[in-house]
Design an enzyme around this catalytic site. Structure first.
Site, PDB file in Angstrom:
ATOM      1  CG  ASP A   1      -1.819  -1.057   1.248  1.00  0.00           C
ATOM      2  OD1 ASP A   1      -1.822  -1.719  -0.065  1.00  0.00           O
ATOM      3  OD2 ASP A   1      -2.494  -1.091   2.210  1.00  0.00           O
TER       4      ASP A   1
ATOM      5  CD  GLU B   1       6.761  -1.315  -2.901  1.00  0.00           C
ATOM      6  OE1 GLU B   1       7.792  -1.374  -3.354  1.00  0.00           O
ATOM      7  OE2 GLU B   1       6.097  -2.172  -2.498  1.00  0.00           O
TER       8      GLU B   1
ATOM      9  CG  ASP C   1      -0.893   5.187  -0.082  1.00  0.00           C
ATOM     10  OD1 ASP C   1      -1.795   5.013  -1.107  1.00  0.00           O
ATOM     11  OD2 ASP C   1      -0.963   4.792   1.040  1.00  0.00           O
TER      12      ASP C   1
ATOM     13  CB  SER D   1     -37.560  -4.162 -13.276  1.00  0.00           C
ATOM     14  OG  SER D   1     -38.864  -4.357 -14.107  1.00  0.00           O
ATOM     15  CG  LEU D   2     -34.312  -8.858 -13.692  1.00  0.00           C
ATOM     16  CD1 LEU D   2     -33.363  -9.452 -12.834  1.00  0.00           C
ATOM     17  CD2 LEU D   2     -34.362  -9.870 -15.015  1.00  0.00           C
TER      18      LEU D   2
ATOM     19  CD  GLU E   1     -25.385 -12.979 -13.797  1.00  0.00           C
ATOM     20  OE1 GLU E   1     -25.844 -12.028 -13.468  1.00  0.00           O
ATOM     21  OE2 GLU E   1     -25.349 -13.032 -15.171  1.00  0.00           O
TER      22      GLU E   1
ATOM     23  CE  LYS F   1     -34.096  -8.874  -7.998  1.00  0.00           C
ATOM     24  NZ  LYS F   1     -33.528  -7.902  -7.878  1.00  0.00           N
TER      25      LYS F   1
ATOM     26  CG  ASP G   1     -30.685  -5.415  -1.864  1.00  0.00           C
ATOM     27  OD1 ASP G   1     -31.307  -4.985  -2.423  1.00  0.00           O
ATOM     28  OD2 ASP G   1     -31.183  -5.639  -0.641  1.00  0.00           O
TER      29      ASP G   1
ATOM     30  CD  GLU H   1     -27.938  -3.855  -8.540  1.00  0.00           C
ATOM     31  OE1 GLU H   1     -28.016  -4.052  -9.841  1.00  0.00           O
ATOM     32  OE2 GLU H   1     -29.118  -3.617  -7.890  1.00  0.00           O
TER      33      GLU H   1
ATOM     34  CE1 TYR I   1     -28.167  -7.435 -21.186  1.00  0.00           C
ATOM     35  CE2 TYR I   1     -29.434  -5.795 -19.608  1.00  0.00           C
ATOM     36  CZ  TYR I   1     -29.276  -6.594 -20.916  1.00  0.00           C
ATOM     37  OH  TYR I   1     -30.222  -6.637 -21.940  1.00  0.00           O
TER      38      TYR I   1
ATOM     39  CE  LYS J   1     -28.851 -11.669 -15.746  1.00  0.00           C
ATOM     40  NZ  LYS J   1     -27.558 -10.757 -15.505  1.00  0.00           N
TER      41      LYS J   1
ATOM     42  CE  LYS K   1     -37.769  -9.197  -4.668  1.00  0.00           C
ATOM     43  NZ  LYS K   1     -37.314  -7.746  -4.329  1.00  0.00           N
TER      44      LYS K   1
ATOM     45  CB  CYS L   1     -37.013  12.946  29.709  1.00  0.00           C
ATOM     46  SG  CYS L   1     -35.652  12.229  29.674  1.00  0.00           S
TER      47      CYS L   1
ATOM     48  CB  CYS M   1     -34.591  14.156  33.691  1.00  0.00           C
ATOM     49  SG  CYS M   1     -34.774  15.062  32.014  1.00  0.00           S
TER      50      CYS M   1
ATOM     51  CB  CYS N   1     -35.027  14.820  26.922  1.00  0.00           C
ATOM     52  SG  CYS N   1     -34.458  15.624  28.556  1.00  0.00           S
TER      53      CYS N   1
ATOM     54  CB  CYS O   1     -31.299  14.726  30.864  1.00  0.00           C
ATOM     55  SG  CYS O   1     -32.097  13.191  30.146  1.00  0.00           S
TER      56      CYS O   1
HETATM   57  S1  IVH Z   1     -29.871  -8.473 -15.198  1.00  0.00           S
HETATM   58  C1  IVH Z   1     -33.233  -6.561 -18.059  1.00  0.00           C
HETATM   59  N1  IVH Z   1     -28.382  -9.501 -13.281  1.00  0.00           N
HETATM   60  O1  IVH Z   1     -32.309  -6.411 -10.111  1.00  0.00           O
HETATM   61  C2  IVH Z   1     -32.891  -6.652 -16.739  1.00  0.00           C
HETATM   62  N2  IVH Z   1     -30.102  -7.765 -12.581  1.00  0.00           N
HETATM   63  O2  IVH Z   1     -35.038  -6.354 -10.157  1.00  0.00           O
HETATM   64  C3  IVH Z   1     -31.381  -7.028 -16.911  1.00  0.00           C
HETATM   65  N3  IVH Z   1     -29.826  -6.983 -10.298  1.00  0.00           N
HETATM   66  O3  IVH Z   1     -32.592  -3.655 -12.481  1.00  0.00           O
HETATM   67  C4  IVH Z   1     -30.916  -7.088 -15.235  1.00  0.00           C
HETATM   68  N4  IVH Z   1     -28.411  -8.458  -9.675  1.00  0.00           N
HETATM   69  O4  IVH Z   1     -30.732  -3.870 -10.849  1.00  0.00           O
HETATM   70  C5  IVH Z   1     -29.435  -8.431 -13.366  1.00  0.00           C
HETATM   71  N5  IVH Z   1     -27.130 -10.403 -11.506  1.00  0.00           N
HETATM   72  C6  IVH Z   1     -28.154  -9.717 -11.906  1.00  0.00           C
HETATM   73  C7  IVH Z   1     -28.450  -8.690 -10.852  1.00  0.00           C
HETATM   74  C8  IVH Z   1     -29.535  -7.727 -11.396  1.00  0.00           C
HETATM   75  C9  IVH Z   1     -29.275  -7.453  -9.360  1.00  0.00           C
HETATM   76  C10 IVH Z   1     -31.002  -6.035 -10.170  1.00  0.00           C
HETATM   77  C11 IVH Z   1     -30.831  -4.927 -11.385  1.00  0.00           C
HETATM   78  C12 IVH Z   1     -32.224  -5.098 -12.008  1.00  0.00           C
HETATM   79  C13 IVH Z   1     -32.959  -5.447 -10.834  1.00  0.00           C
HETATM   80  C14 IVH Z   1     -34.490  -5.895 -11.096  1.00  0.00           C
END
Ligand code: IVH
Length: 668
Positions: free
Chosen positions: A31, A33, A35, A80-81, A109, A111, A113, A168, A221, A287, A311, A405, A408, A423, A429
């Site tokens: 680290d 080196e 820096d 979205s999915l 894969e 998911k 968060d 993400e 993606y 997928k 989920k 409170c 007190c 308070c 207090c």
């Molecule tokens: S693929 C067309 N892969 O989950 C959608 N999404 O609820 C392609 N997310 O909008 C998304 N991990 O923000 C994909 N391994 C993963 C993911 C992922 C988290 C999120 C992503 C998406 C949301 C959908």
């Protein structure tokens, strides 16, 4: 080698070391080196702003301020999915896909968060990063995303000329816990979970603050589909070679599957293994692997038919609410706490859960003895999420938020627009009084060994101390009389107090426990003002002129020094001989035409971020001040400087420098 070549070479070296460290987790230099190389680059860049590059590894520390984020149209909409909590439904989905595209195989894969992001690269260089927004347009948060060290600024090997990669941005647990710890210590509200924290962080205006928070990113993606490989798994592998942090097969973050059984096995594995991951996931994404098969399946209006998400159910149990108690913090904030019948949840026994504030209690419509549902919010802090109304006893009593409170009996207050009750009896207090002293003696502040919370509470109860300043007049004779105190422990305490007089000023300032003044803010203030006396005299404008101090902090600090009670504390600390100023270190200040000058910086600049500009002023011996007065020597005016400021400077005859004038004046 010319300067330009030297800068280029350093940048390339640092990009490569970053990749080895953050992507491969296999650094080849220390680290220290690293820096040193970074410092060398930073000083060359500061001396040669003509070679500035937004993708230099030095941008990882941030510095730029984004006033408001531009809205940008997505090239490919961000869908979205579809998702389900039921394994049966997932199996039905797989069967459906197999029917319409018999040759399809799958990729599973995690998911993640976090916060979805789309990042565009042109000729291998990061050009833009946009949030999901409403799916068609999002916010341009490029400056903040550049600070995330696992996102490459320049790519390796082969890559398409112009493409987008999505993924993400996540806040790892370690970074989340450390940030929340610091926020609590500074009297700031903590983030509810890592996702909120990641999202809040990405919306910050100051990218250097973003840089300090430890965000991470996983990319999953590549767009447009098919540019790097005919299959999704192939595209992810190719992205890995380019230098992206992608899910790896090695740790089972991604897996190619061709049967329902394999997919179910992957889900089963992560349903338990997710608890050991250093970041949150909320499910598994499945997928279809080949883009040809994906195309056959197509999209619905909202989501692709070629992918879905399983989920995980948030871990939730039901238990009985025995009692609601109220905690009083050192700032006087009241936190209601649900006392529960002990219940096993996510690897620990939960007895208490936070109810946050009175609004939350009302929202839940809580009665004593209720059967309540408890979840681990963001997998970490348990919270009460609901009530099983069917089980409520007829004669149950509603939970009514206290008006006084609990410590007190002072009537509580709630400021307009704030969720928390306070308070107001700051002076006497007990938990507030001992809380402030406990903070003062804590390790990160004065580090007074030999004393803990219980000792402080006892001393307060016995009327021996009311504030930190009183610690210094405690005597051996007083303490030895207390029950359970032996000669040795009394000596330890008194020695610890004596030694605290050597603790540097910045920690004394932190120890005062001024709201919003955590260790980092205290350090910055101490460095800028140099002494408690200078800080006490500072105006709100003087304080906001310090790098990254906002109005809120400035008001608290300014207000602190205007209270007579606080003056008593400070007087006692001064009398005791506690450090009230910075010990002068040999920080090199270069003599220059601005040495000793009071300078106001206003607007935004091209070559410098505001922070860099202010640092440069200090480095050359100038002093940054917040507002223009007759004493101001220069105003450095950037784009967007307010007309009233300009007028004021002109009317007072203060010379106005453009960014270019400033550069020329200092010969930069
Ligand atoms: S693929 C067309 N892969 O989950 C959608 N999404 O609820 C392609 N997310 O909008 C998304 N991990 O923000 C994909 N391994 C993963 C993911 C992922 C988290 C999120 C992503 C998406 C949301 C959908």
């Amino acid at each position: 080698m010319g300067i330009k070549e030297k800068i280029e070479a350093l940048r390339n070296q640092l990009h490569e070391h970053n990749r080895r460290y953050y992507i491969e987790d296999a650094p080849v230099i220390s680290d220290f080196e690293f820096d040193m190389l970074l410092k060398e680059l930073e000083s060359l860049e500061a001396a040669h702003p003509e070679y500035a590059d937004p993708n230099s590894p030095s941008v990882r520390v941030g510095g730029g301020i984004t006033k408001s984020f531009n809205t940008v149209q997505h090239r490919y909409s961000m869908l979205s999915l579809s998702n389900s909590y039921s394994l049966e439904e997932i199996q039905e989905w797989i069967t459906r896909v197999q029917k319409s595209a018999p040759e399809a195989t799958f990729v599973c894969e995690l998911k993640y968060d976090g916060v979805a992001i789309g990042i565009r690269y042109e000729n291998g260089v990061l050009v833009q990063a946009v949030t999901r927004g409403d799916g068609t347009q999002g916010d341009d948060i490029t400056a903040n995303v550049r600070t995330i060290r696992s996102i490459p600024l320049k790519l390796n090997g082969e890559f398409p000329e112009d493409f987008e990669i999505r993924g993400e941005i996540v806040m790892p647990h370690a970074a989340f816990n450390s940030l929340n710890g610091k926020r609590t210590a500074a009297g700031l509200p903590s983030f509810a979970n890592p996702r909120n924290c990641a999202s809040g962080t990405l919306k910050l205006q100051d990218s250097s603050e973003v840089a300090s928070r430890g965000l991470d990113a996983y990319l999953y993606y590549v767009l447009p589909e098919g540019v790097v490989s005919p299959s999704h798994a192939g595209a992810i592998r190719a992205a890995g070679v380019m230098g992206f942090k992608v899910p790896l097969e090695k740790n089972r973050f991604i897996e190619e599957c061709d049967s329902i059984d394999q997919i179910m096995d992957f889900i089963g594995h992560w349903d338990t293994a997710r608890k050991d991951l250093p970041f949150d996931i909320d499910g598994i994404v499945i997928k279809v692997d080949s883009y040809a098969a994906q195309q056959e399946l197509g999209f619905t209006a909202k989501s692709p038919r070629w992918a879905t998400a399983y989920k995980f159910k948030a871990e939730r149990v039901s238990t009985v609410l025995n009692e609601v108690t109220y905690q009083v913090g050192r700032t006087g904030a009241i936190t209601p706490v649900a006392n529960l019948e002990p219940v096993w949840l996510g690897g620990t026994t939960v007895k208490r859960a936070s109810l946050h504030n009175s609004d939350q209690i009302e929202l839940l419509n809580l009665y004593l003895g209720d059967s309540v549902f408890v979840e681990k919010g963001g997998e970490i802090i348990p919270k009460v999420v609901g009530v099983d109304l069917d089980k409520r006893a007829e004669d149950a009593a509603e939970v009514i938020f206290i008006e006084e409170c609990p410590e007190c009996a002072t009537s509580l207050v709630r400021k307009e627009g704030e969720a928390q009750h306070y308070c107001p009896n700051t002076d006497s207090c007990p938990p507030q009084v001992s809380g402030r002293i406990e903070h003062y003696i804590s390790r990160k502040a004065m580090d007074i060994a030999g004393m803990g919370s219980e000792t402080v509470q006892l001393f307060v109860k016995k009327g021996l101390i009311k504030h930190p300043g009183d610690l210094y007049s405690l005597t051996f004779d007083e303490l030895i009389e207390l029950e359970g105190f032996k000669e040795k422990s009394v000596h330890n305490i008194l020695d610890g107090i004596l030694q605290s007089k050597e603790v540097p000023f910045e920690r004394v300032l932190f120890g005062l426990g001024i709201r919003h003044v955590g260790a980092t803010v205290a350090k910055k203030l101490a460095k800028h003002f140099g002494s408690m006396f200078a800080l006490a005299e500072a105006t709100i404008e003087d304080i906001t002129a310090v790098d990254s101090m906002g109005e809120v902090i400035a008001r608290e600090v300014h207000g602190y020094f205007r209270s007579e009670k606080n003056a008593t504390v400070l007087d006692a600390l001064v009398d005791a001989g506690v450090q009230m100023e910075m010990i002068q270190t040999e920080e090199s200040i270069t003599e220059s035409p601005i040495t000793g000058a009071k300078i106001v910086v206003s607007g935004v600049f091209e070559r410098f971020s505001r922070t860099e500009l202010k640092d440069t002023i200090e480095k050359y011996g100038g002093q940054n001040v917040g507002s223009i007065s007759g004493k101001t020597n220069y105003v450095v005016a950037g784009e967007g400087m307010g007309p009233s400021k300009l007028k004021k400077a002109e009317s007072l005859g203060v010379p106005i420098l453009s960014e270019q004038d400033f550069i020329e004046l200092l010969g930069l």
